[in-house]
Design an enzyme around this catalytic site. Structure first.
Site, PDB file in Angstrom:
ATOM      1  N   HIS A 308       0.849  -1.186   0.000  1.00 30.60           N
ATOM      2  CA  HIS A 308       0.000   0.000   0.000  1.00 30.60           C
ATOM      3  C   HIS A 308       0.888   1.241   0.000  1.00 30.60           C
ATOM      4  O   HIS A 308       1.953   1.238   0.608  1.00 30.60           O
ATOM      5  CB  HIS A 308      -0.905   0.025   1.242  1.00 30.60           C
ATOM      6  CG  HIS A 308      -2.057   0.954   1.096  1.00 30.60           C
ATOM      7  ND1 HIS A 308      -1.971   2.282   1.415  1.00 30.60           N
ATOM      8  CD2 HIS A 308      -3.309   0.746   0.622  1.00 30.60           C
ATOM      9  CE1 HIS A 308      -3.137   2.848   1.155  1.00 30.60           C
ATOM     10  NE2 HIS A 308      -3.957   1.946   0.667  1.00 30.60           N
ATOM     11  N   ASP A 366      -7.918  -5.551   0.253  1.00 30.16           N
ATOM     12  CA  ASP A 366      -8.412  -6.415  -0.813  1.00 30.16           C
ATOM     13  C   ASP A 366      -8.006  -7.876  -0.654  1.00 30.16           C
ATOM     14  O   ASP A 366      -8.454  -8.729  -1.408  1.00 30.16           O
ATOM     15  CB  ASP A 366      -7.901  -5.914  -2.174  1.00 30.16           C
ATOM     16  CG  ASP A 366      -8.477  -4.557  -2.500  1.00 30.16           C
ATOM     17  OD1 ASP A 366      -9.674  -4.372  -2.259  1.00 30.16           O
ATOM     18  OD2 ASP A 366      -7.731  -3.684  -2.978  1.00 30.16           O
TER      19      ASP A 366
HETATM   20  N1  CMC Z   1       4.095  -7.544  -4.828  1.00 30.70           N
HETATM   21  C1  CMC Z   1       5.423  -7.517  -5.040  1.00 30.70           C
HETATM   22  N2  CMC Z   1       6.176  -6.405  -4.920  1.00 30.70           N
HETATM   23  C2  CMC Z   1       5.547  -5.272  -4.584  1.00 30.70           C
HETATM   24  C3  CMC Z   1       4.160  -5.218  -4.346  1.00 30.70           C
HETATM   25  C4  CMC Z   1       3.436  -6.417  -4.476  1.00 30.70           C
HETATM   26  N3  CMC Z   1       2.105  -6.421  -4.261  1.00 30.70           N
HETATM   27  N4  CMC Z   1       3.802  -3.956  -4.032  1.00 30.70           N
HETATM   28  C5  CMC Z   1       4.920  -3.229  -4.070  1.00 30.70           C
HETATM   29  N5  CMC Z   1       5.989  -4.024  -4.397  1.00 30.70           N
HETATM   30  C6  CMC Z   1       7.385  -3.599  -4.493  1.00 30.70           C
HETATM   31  C7  CMC Z   1       7.648  -2.834  -5.774  1.00 30.70           C
HETATM   32  O1  CMC Z   1       8.094  -3.683  -6.812  1.00 30.70           O
HETATM   33  C8  CMC Z   1       8.694  -1.841  -5.339  1.00 30.70           C
HETATM   34  O2  CMC Z   1       9.936  -2.503  -5.310  1.00 30.70           O
HETATM   35  P1  CMC Z   1      11.305  -1.685  -5.651  1.00 30.70           P
HETATM   36  O3  CMC Z   1      11.404  -0.598  -4.628  1.00 30.70           O
HETATM   37  O4  CMC Z   1      12.362  -2.721  -5.554  1.00 30.70           O
HETATM   38  O5  CMC Z   1      11.113  -1.154  -7.036  1.00 30.70           O
HETATM   39  C9  CMC Z   1       8.323  -1.520  -3.892  1.00 30.70           C
HETATM   40  O6  CMC Z   1       7.605  -2.673  -3.429  1.00 30.70           O
HETATM   41  C10 CMC Z   1       7.460  -0.276  -3.744  1.00 30.70           C
HETATM   42  O7  CMC Z   1       6.358  -0.403  -4.639  1.00 30.70           O
HETATM   43  P2  CMC Z   1       5.703   0.818  -5.438  1.00 30.70           P
HETATM   44  O8  CMC Z   1       4.981   0.282  -6.606  1.00 30.70           O
HETATM   45  O9  CMC Z   1       6.757   1.854  -5.670  1.00 30.70           O
HETATM   46  O10 CMC Z   1       4.718   1.348  -4.323  1.00 30.70           O
HETATM   47  P3  CMC Z   1       3.443   2.246  -4.563  1.00 30.70           P
HETATM   48  O11 CMC Z   1       3.196   2.936  -3.298  1.00 30.70           O
HETATM   49  O12 CMC Z   1       3.602   3.076  -5.781  1.00 30.70           O
HETATM   50  O13 CMC Z   1       2.299   1.171  -4.885  1.00 30.70           O
HETATM   51  C11 CMC Z   1       0.499  -0.324  -4.666  1.00 30.70           C
HETATM   52  C12 CMC Z   1       1.331   0.772  -3.990  1.00 30.70           C
HETATM   53  C13 CMC Z   1      -0.732  -0.641  -3.805  1.00 30.70           C
HETATM   54  C14 CMC Z   1      -0.006   0.163  -6.045  1.00 30.70           C
HETATM   55  C15 CMC Z   1       1.380  -1.599  -4.825  1.00 30.70           C
HETATM   56  O14 CMC Z   1       1.786  -2.067  -3.559  1.00 30.70           O
HETATM   57  C16 CMC Z   1       0.669  -2.705  -5.602  1.00 30.70           C
HETATM   58  O15 CMC Z   1       0.691  -2.698  -6.839  1.00 30.70           O
HETATM   59  N6  CMC Z   1       0.018  -3.679  -4.881  1.00 30.70           N
HETATM   60  C17 CMC Z   1      -0.777  -4.697  -5.539  1.00 30.70           C
HETATM   61  C18 CMC Z   1      -2.139  -4.140  -5.928  1.00 30.70           C
HETATM   62  C19 CMC Z   1      -3.037  -3.948  -4.744  1.00 30.70           C
HETATM   63  O16 CMC Z   1      -3.194  -4.815  -3.880  1.00 30.70           O
HETATM   64  N7  CMC Z   1      -3.700  -2.779  -4.707  1.00 30.70           N
HETATM   65  C20 CMC Z   1      -4.710  -2.456  -3.671  1.00 30.70           C
HETATM   66  C21 CMC Z   1      -4.277  -1.344  -2.781  1.00 30.70           C
HETATM   67  S1  CMC Z   1      -5.330  -1.149  -1.333  1.00 30.70           S
HETATM   68  C22 CMC Z   1      -6.917  -0.789  -1.939  1.00 30.70           C
HETATM   69  C23 CMC Z   1      -6.974   0.343  -2.885  1.00 30.70           C
HETATM   70  O17 CMC Z   1      -6.229   1.329  -2.790  1.00 30.70           O
HETATM   71  O18 CMC Z   1      -7.859   0.350  -3.713  1.00 30.70           O
END
Ligand code: CMC
Length: 431
Positions: A308, A366
């Site tokens: 998140h 989720d």
């Molecule tokens: N699985 C594997 N690696 C992950 C995941 C994951 N679910 N989420 C983040 N990472 C890694 C990502 O690859 C990155 O690694 P590095 O720093 O080495 O490049 C690091 O963690 C930080 O990730 P980010 O994408 O820069 O973080 P963000 O804050 O931009 O993204 C997020 C947040 C929710 C989009 C992301 O964690 C994600 O895609 N999660 C899966 C989708 C999900 O469950 N979304 C629902 C969120 S809660 C309900 C809602 O908001 O609607």
């Protein structure tokens, strides 16, 4: 109210600027850069708004390090346990706990707006039967401004109020009808003698051919899912609603924009993607393969329902949701459900894995919600529409707050332009 007692000093282009620093009730201080361009001739650069507060708000507070979520100061754990969705809607919309009388009046107002304009049926019928219910919802909610002209004048506080009540009241009917249409069953009309969650379940699962009794435990679980999703401060869809609203667009159009944004798998679409992922994993022995893929930089796969932007600790909603999943599946006698076992084991393995630990990736809201919804009988395509109907109160509360804010301006970010500089146009025969 913002106070300007503290300042931050910025040296840029040989000039020293004193920037006001505002202290919120909770959370980190905020540097006010509104005069930065005028006085310093620079912009700030923050794609994804990772360090940028886009508005002042009194509605929802998240402490991502501590795993805290408050609606108007009330914790999500207290609300999930002691309150119910329509009271939560009142709190989000009006700021305080209602008296018994205020609550009754609010419930009556919402209940008496649940029917859709009869003509809207034809709008539904224009879609293909195999349309995703989110696609139908974006279209139908956007079309509400063509049906409810008397609540689109955003300058009139009464019309804004009516639009808010209409939206909260009608969204379950719209989501249920999007579902009914997709399975080829007749639309079921709302019933005023049922509570909000029971009414929604009935509109989804009843058929005219037989009686339908709402299971009170499933209704309670649905109500809790709605409460847990009701608001989440300035997330992508809420920011979309605010941005759309900042131009003066009508509330129905703004909420349709929010639904469109919510659909993506990084946001509300994650509940559908998560259950599909758990089903694809299928059995506990296949978990290591998926964990390996999630950690592989060259593989776009991510663990859905994990991570998140704000929570760097347990998402407090996930904790309640996990407990609710156990309760609902227990009630239905399917506690040995393979998907739940895979989810629990996946969570256990990920929380012990250095990759997830070091990046502070925990289960989010989720992760368990889809398991509950599937056990209730919903297809995966309905998971995100249920998120949308639950979040509607948050969107509309944030939209109302923004419209009433005298400092509100049209949202208009700047950019870091890296395209070609000015160059001469060359006639086609000379290229
Ligand atoms: N699985 C594997 N690696 C992950 C995941 C994951 N679910 N989420 C983040 N990472 C890694 C990502 O690859 C990155 O690694 P590095 O720093 O080495 O490049 C690091 O963690 C930080 O990730 P980010 O994408 O820069 O973080 P963000 O804050 O931009 O993204 C997020 C947040 C929710 C989009 C992301 O964690 C994600 O895609 N999660 C899966 C989708 C999900 O469950 N979304 C629902 C969120 S809660 C309900 C809602 O908001 O609607």
């Amino acid at each position: 109210m913002l106070d300007n007692k503290k300042t931050a000093t910025l040296n840029v282009h040989g000039r020293t600027l004193e920037l006001p620093v505002h202290s919120p009730t909770l959370g980190p201080d905020v540097i006010d850069i509104r005069k930065l361009y005028a006085e310093g001739d620079v912009f700030t650069y923050d794609p994804g708004f990772t360090s940028t507060a886009s508005c002042e708000s009194t509605i929802t507070y998240i402490d991502g390090d501590e795993g805290v979520l408050l609606y108007r100061g009330y914790s999500i754990d207290d609300l999930a346990e002691k309150s119910h969705f329509l009271e939560v809607c009142y709190i989000l919309l009006y700021g305080d706990l209602p008296t018994a009388e205020q609550l009754e009046d609010f419930e009556t107002r919402v209940t008496h707006h649940t029917m859709l304009h009869e003509q809207m049926q034809y709008f539904f019928r224009g879609f293909r039967r195999d349309a995703h219910p989110m696609a139908t919802m974006v279209g139908v909610v956007g079309a509400m401004s063509a049906f409810y002209h008397d609540s689109t004048d955003i300058g009139d506080p009464w019309q804004r109020e009516v639009a808010a009540i209409r939206m909260i009241a009608k969204m379950p009917t719209i989501a249920a009808w999007a579902y009914k249409y997709s399975v080829g069953q007749p639309f079921v009309y709302p019933r005023n003698d049922l509570d909000y969650a029971s009414n929604f379940l009935r509109m989804c699962f009843a058929v005219p051919a037989e009686d339908y009794e709402v299971n009170p435990i499933l209704a309670r679980a649905m109500d809790r899912i709605m409460t847990l999703h009701a608001d989440h401060e300035q997330n992508a869809s809420t920011s979309t609603v605010r941005l759309a609203g900042s131009s003066g667009a009508n509330p129905f159009a703004c909420i349709a924009a929010g639904i469109a944004c919510l659909w993506g798998p990084a946001h509300g679409g994650a509940n559908q993607a998560c259950l599909e992922m758990l089903q694809e994993i299928g059995t506990v022995d296949r978990i290591p393969e998926f964990i390996r893929r999630a950690k592989d930089k060259d593989d776009p796969f991510r663990l859905m329902g994990f991570g998140h932007r704000v929570y760097k600790n347990f998402d407090p909603r996930a904790k309640v949701m996990k407990q609710s999943a156990d309760e609902v599946l227990g009630l239905l006698g399917v506690e040995n459900n393979e998907t739940l076992q895979v989810a629990k084991e996946l969570e256990r393995i990920a929380l012990e894995d250095d990759y997830f630990v070091s990046k502070k990736l925990y289960p989010n809201v989720d992760f368990y919600s889809g398991i509950i919804l599937e056990a209730m009988g919903f297809p995966t395509s309905m998971f995100t529409p249920i998120f949308a109907l639950s979040r509607t109160v948050g969107w509309i509360s944030q939209w109302k707050e923004m419209i009433a804010d005298p400092s509100q301006k049209i949202g208009r970010p700047r950019q870091l332009y890296v395209g070609p500089p000015h160059r001469p146009y060359i006639e086609v025969e000379d290229r």
